[in-house]
Scaffold this motif. Structure first.
Motif, PDB file in Angstrom:
ATOM      1  N   ARG B  37       0.837  -1.214   0.000  1.00  0.00           N
ATOM      2  CA  ARG B  37       0.000   0.000   0.000  1.00  0.00           C
ATOM      3  C   ARG B  37       0.869   1.260   0.000  1.00  0.00           C
ATOM      4  N   GLN B  38       2.021   1.174   0.664  1.00  0.00           N
ATOM      5  CA  GLN B  38       2.849   2.364   0.816  1.00  0.00           C
ATOM      6  C   GLN B  38       3.796   2.609  -0.360  1.00  0.00           C
ATOM      7  N   VAL B  39       4.302   1.517  -0.964  1.00  0.00           N
ATOM      8  CA  VAL B  39       5.409   1.683  -1.913  1.00  0.00           C
ATOM      9  C   VAL B  39       4.925   1.418  -3.336  1.00  0.00           C
ATOM     10  N   GLN B  40       4.962   2.431  -4.169  1.00  0.00           N
ATOM     11  CA  GLN B  40       4.499   2.230  -5.546  1.00  0.00           C
ATOM     12  C   GLN B  40       5.510   1.410  -6.338  1.00  0.00           C
ATOM     13  N   GLY B  41       5.003   0.695  -7.361  1.00  0.00           N
ATOM     14  CA  GLY B  41       5.883  -0.171  -8.154  1.00  0.00           C
ATOM     15  C   GLY B  41       6.039  -1.563  -7.574  1.00  0.00           C
ATOM     16  N   THR B  42       5.305  -1.823  -6.474  1.00  0.00           N
ATOM     17  CA  THR B  42       5.334  -3.171  -5.889  1.00  0.00           C
ATOM     18  C   THR B  42       4.037  -3.900  -6.229  1.00  0.00           C
ATOM     19  N   ILE B  43       4.116  -5.222  -6.220  1.00  0.00           N
ATOM     20  CA  ILE B  43       2.910  -6.060  -6.251  1.00  0.00           C
ATOM     21  C   ILE B  43       3.111  -7.132  -5.186  1.00  0.00           C
ATOM     22  N   GLY B  44       2.016  -7.708  -4.699  1.00  0.00           N
ATOM     23  CA  GLY B  44       2.126  -8.741  -3.673  1.00  0.00           C
ATOM     24  C   GLY B  44       1.557 -10.062  -4.162  1.00  0.00           C
ATOM     25  N   TYR B  45       2.202 -11.143  -3.765  1.00  0.00           N
ATOM     26  CA  TYR B  45       1.661 -12.486  -4.028  1.00  0.00           C
ATOM     27  C   TYR B  45       0.987 -12.967  -2.748  1.00  0.00           C
ATOM     28  N   PHE B  46      -0.241 -12.546  -2.545  1.00  0.00           N
ATOM     29  CA  PHE B  46      -0.938 -12.852  -1.292  1.00  0.00           C
ATOM     30  C   PHE B  46      -1.725 -14.151  -1.423  1.00  0.00           C
ATOM     31  N   HIS B  47      -1.020 -15.254  -1.198  1.00  0.00           N
ATOM     32  CA  HIS B  47      -1.594 -16.611  -1.290  1.00  0.00           C
ATOM     33  C   HIS B  47      -2.057 -17.057   0.100  1.00  0.00           C
ATOM     34  N   LEU B 291      -3.604 -19.168 -12.922  1.00  0.00           N
ATOM     35  CA  LEU B 291      -2.877 -17.940 -13.258  1.00  0.00           C
ATOM     36  C   LEU B 291      -1.536 -17.897 -12.516  1.00  0.00           C
ATOM     37  N   THR B 292      -1.558 -18.329 -11.252  1.00  0.00           N
ATOM     38  CA  THR B 292      -0.310 -18.415 -10.491  1.00  0.00           C
ATOM     39  C   THR B 292       0.661 -19.382 -11.165  1.00  0.00           C
ATOM     40  N   GLY B 293       0.150 -20.557 -11.536  1.00  0.00           N
ATOM     41  CA  GLY B 293       1.006 -21.559 -12.186  1.00  0.00           C
ATOM     42  C   GLY B 293       1.617 -21.032 -13.467  1.00  0.00           C
ATOM     43  N   MET B 294       0.846 -20.287 -14.224  1.00  0.00           N
ATOM     44  CA  MET B 294       1.332 -19.765 -15.508  1.00  0.00           C
ATOM     45  C   MET B 294       2.371 -18.658 -15.304  1.00  0.00           C
ATOM     46  N   ALA B 295       2.130 -17.780 -14.342  1.00  0.00           N
ATOM     47  CA  ALA B 295       3.110 -16.721 -14.063  1.00  0.00           C
ATOM     48  C   ALA B 295       4.402 -17.350 -13.543  1.00  0.00           C
ATOM     49  N   ALA B 296       4.275 -18.389 -12.694  1.00  0.00           N
ATOM     50  CA  ALA B 296       5.446 -19.067 -12.145  1.00  0.00           C
ATOM     51  C   ALA B 296       6.215 -19.814 -13.242  1.00  0.00           C
ATOM     52  N   GLY B 313      -7.320 -10.181 -13.188  1.00  0.00           N
ATOM     53  CA  GLY B 313      -5.999 -10.402 -13.756  1.00  0.00           C
ATOM     54  C   GLY B 313      -5.108 -11.105 -12.758  1.00  0.00           C
ATOM     55  N   PHE B 314      -3.816 -10.787 -12.817  1.00  0.00           N
ATOM     56  CA  PHE B 314      -2.838 -11.410 -11.923  1.00  0.00           C
ATOM     57  C   PHE B 314      -1.822 -10.343 -11.531  1.00  0.00           C
ATOM     58  N   PRO B 315      -1.263 -10.419 -10.297  1.00  0.00           N
ATOM     59  CA  PRO B 315      -0.400  -9.330  -9.835  1.00  0.00           C
ATOM     60  C   PRO B 315       0.735  -8.944 -10.790  1.00  0.00           C
ATOM     61  N   SER B 316       1.430  -9.922 -11.355  1.00  0.00           N
ATOM     62  CA  SER B 316       2.625  -9.574 -12.128  1.00  0.00           C
ATOM     63  C   SER B 316       2.524  -9.929 -13.605  1.00  0.00           C
ATOM     64  N   MET B 317       1.381 -10.386 -14.046  1.00  0.00           N
ATOM     65  CA  MET B 317       1.263 -10.868 -15.428  1.00  0.00           C
ATOM     66  C   MET B 317       0.066 -10.183 -16.091  1.00  0.00           C
ATOM     67  N   PRO B 318       0.305  -9.327 -17.088  1.00  0.00           N
ATOM     68  CA  PRO B 318      -0.838  -8.707 -17.761  1.00  0.00           C
ATOM     69  C   PRO B 318      -1.737  -9.784 -18.381  1.00  0.00           C
ATOM     70  N   GLY B 379      -5.632  -8.683  -7.671  1.00  0.00           N
ATOM     71  CA  GLY B 379      -5.150  -9.056  -6.340  1.00  0.00           C
ATOM     72  C   GLY B 379      -5.200 -10.539  -6.013  1.00  0.00           C
ATOM     73  N   SER B 380      -6.101 -11.300  -6.660  1.00  0.00           N
ATOM     74  CA  SER B 380      -6.314 -12.682  -6.240  1.00  0.00           C
ATOM     75  C   SER B 380      -5.323 -13.631  -6.875  1.00  0.00           C
ATOM     76  N   MET B 381      -4.764 -14.495  -6.081  1.00  0.00           N
ATOM     77  CA  MET B 381      -3.911 -15.561  -6.594  1.00  0.00           C
ATOM     78  C   MET B 381      -3.895 -16.665  -5.545  1.00  0.00           C
ATOM     79  N   ASP B 382      -3.535 -17.864  -5.956  1.00  0.00           N
ATOM     80  CA  ASP B 382      -3.297 -18.920  -4.978  1.00  0.00           C
ATOM     81  C   ASP B 382      -2.496 -20.044  -5.611  1.00  0.00           C
ATOM     82  N   ILE B 383      -2.042 -20.942  -4.775  1.00  0.00           N
ATOM     83  CA  ILE B 383      -1.158 -22.019  -5.229  1.00  0.00           C
ATOM     84  C   ILE B 383      -1.926 -23.334  -5.168  1.00  0.00           C
TER      85      ILE B 383
END
Lengths: 100, 390
Positions: B37-47, B291-296, B313-318, B379-383
């Motif tokens: 929330r504080q630092v721009q340019g970050t994304i989180g993998y909140f699994h 989506l997590t599997g594909m980004a990984a 979408g996914f945190p790090s993958m358009p 925001g949503s992802m899981d393993i």
């Protein structure tokens, strides 16, 4: 009025998919195949957008074909022009009672 | 043919340049979220994994988080460890660092709790963001593209329009020497014979047989809890959209893989490391896990087909949304990147919309935001784990 459209994907198919809104019982739709050949079929029921109709009579237990492949079996006798969906089509895969 | 991407130390090319905040366990998510929330340019993998699981799953979670950190769209990583979790957080640091990226770790228990960990994490994330912000895009060849493909919230237009468009793009990319990965093993049921015949070495070769094996595995997993898959697949939305059986859904779904030979099957935690052509990833159909599997795996972007309208979408993958249903496109234009419903209406051919999708793909790879990215809907992802939580 423009004829409502249904698409038949493969020559082996015995169902076609309706891509039109407000298709009601008694409507005659134009079924188009991939060669562009058309056939008119009168429907026995209301059919929602994207749902299927029978192109021939299909006896209970017979295969229902789309994309030239089996997508399930008829769970009741189906007449040409009937609405085909989960009420009269039974999946043959992903179930515990028959082998996959 | 070229695009503009971020060249990584290990030679791979990313379409984005992000600092990944990676909680090693669900219990560290809140600290990670405060940092993001504080630092721009970050994304989180909140699994939601990482402790009280069988060893096979703890390894799977560690492998997946490591692969996400190594994925080319990530420029640097901050691991957020609680300190007592079951995943191997120190291995995460070592493996991501070995791929040539700056990596930092904070340990919540060691730092003295939540507020101190957040403060330390913000300082480190700020430093990482500044450090990678000087990287410039450079020209990369189309053969370096790794495209993931997927369909979700499908209806009967998916198999007749939007999946055909993705299949066109997949074939074109494979012909240009690039890599395409598709999955959704559940949605091979009823169409696996078609895929197996397309395997390198034919239906009876090792790849063909592996395709049958992963489908059986998925079907048996559902049966092992005494349940019938039909109650969950097709989904209620699929059924409302006209899909009557898992077979019908599958036959429409596999259209998006195009027509090229299938080179092999990747397990959920396996990466693409230079393999070219069309590959299968053994992953379920549900969005967060695949989506997590594909980004990984290392995909720089995903092309995603929908009929009913899947916005996420996914945190790090358009994720480029191709909509097959013209009615849905009308209603959800702000979520859908491309209207393949024009094929259903007879206004455009598959090839014409396929070329539009290809051109859009090159723009997205070079930095254009997709609709879900611009909206922050990722925001949503899981393993995908195998065993129970214990």
């Amino acid at each position: 009025m423009e004829m409502k459209l249904a698409l038949k994907v493969d020559d082996l198919d015995n169902v076609a998919t309706i891509f039109a809104n407000d298709v009601t019982a008694g409507t005659t739709v134009e079924v188009r195949d991939k060669q562009g050949k058309t056939e008119q079929i009168r429907l026995s029921a209301d059919v929602p957008y994207g749902h299927k109709i029978a192109l021939t009579d299909i006896a209970r237990g017979d295969k229902i074909m789309k994309y030239g492949e089996c997508i399930g079996a008829a769970s009741t006798d189906i007449k040409k022009g009937d609405y085909v969906h989960v009420h009269n089509l039974e999946a043959l895969r992903g179930r515990g009672d028959i082998p996959g | 043919m070229k695009f503009q991407g971020y060249r990584r130390a290990n030679g791979k090319v990313g379409s984005r340049n992000l600092v990944a905040v990676i909680p090693s366990v669900i219990c560290a998510n809140d600290v990670g979220q405060a940092i993001c929330r504080q630092v721009q340019g970050t994304i989180g993998y909140f699994h939601h994994q990482g402790c009280c699981q069988l060893p096979i799953d703890l390894k799977r979670v560690t492998d997946t988080l490591s692969n996400l950190g190594q994925s080319p769209n990530v420029g640097a990583a901050l691991i957020v460890s609680l300190g007592c979790e079951g995943t191997d957080h120190e291995r995460l640091v070592q493996e991501i660092a070995a791929s040539g990226k700056p990596v930092e770790i904070i340990r919540i228990q060691e730092l003295g709790g939540t507020s101190r960990a957040i403060q330390e994490g913000i300082d480190l994330a700020q430093k990482l963001v500044q450090e990678i912000s000087v990287q410039q895009r450079e020209e990369a060849d189309i053969s370096e593209v790794v495209m993931a493909i997927k369909c979700g919230a499908s209806d009967t237009t998916s198999g007749m329009a939007s999946n055909c468009v993705i299949g066109y793009v997949a074939d074109k990319l494979v012909d240009l020497g690039a890599t395409v990965v598709f999955g959704e093993t559940t949605e091979f049921l009823g169409g696996e014979h078609i895929l197996a015949r397309r395997a390198v070495g034919g239906e009876n070769g090792p790849v063909g047989q592996k395709i049958y094996e992963i489908v059986n595995r998925m079907e048996e997993r559902a049966k092992s809890v005494g349940e019938d898959m039909r109650g969950g697949q097709p989904t209620p939305g699929n059924i409302a959209g006209g899909l009557s059986s898992i077979e019908e859904k599958s036959l429409g779904a596999i259209v998006k893989s195009g027509h090229r030979p299938i080179q092999g099957v990747l397990e959920y935690t396996e990466r693409i490391d230079g393999q070219k052509g069309l590959w299968i990833k053994d992953a379920p159909g549900r969005e967060p896990e695949i989506l997590t599997g594909m980004a990984a795996t290392g995909a720089q972007f995903m092309m995603f087909s929908t009929g009913r309208g899947a916005p996420q979408g996914f945190p790090s993958m358009p994720v480029i949304k191709i909509c097959g249903n013209p009615n849905t496109y009308e209603r959800m234009q702000h979520d859908m990147d491309l209207n393949a419903g024009r094929i259903i209406l007879g206004e455009k051919t598959i090839e014409e919309v396929g070329e539009e999708a290809f051109a859009l793909m090159l723009e997205v790879l070079s930095g254009r935001m997709t609709k879900n990215e611009a909206l922050g809907y990722y925001g949503s992802m899981d393993i995908f784990c195998l065993g129970p939580v214990i």
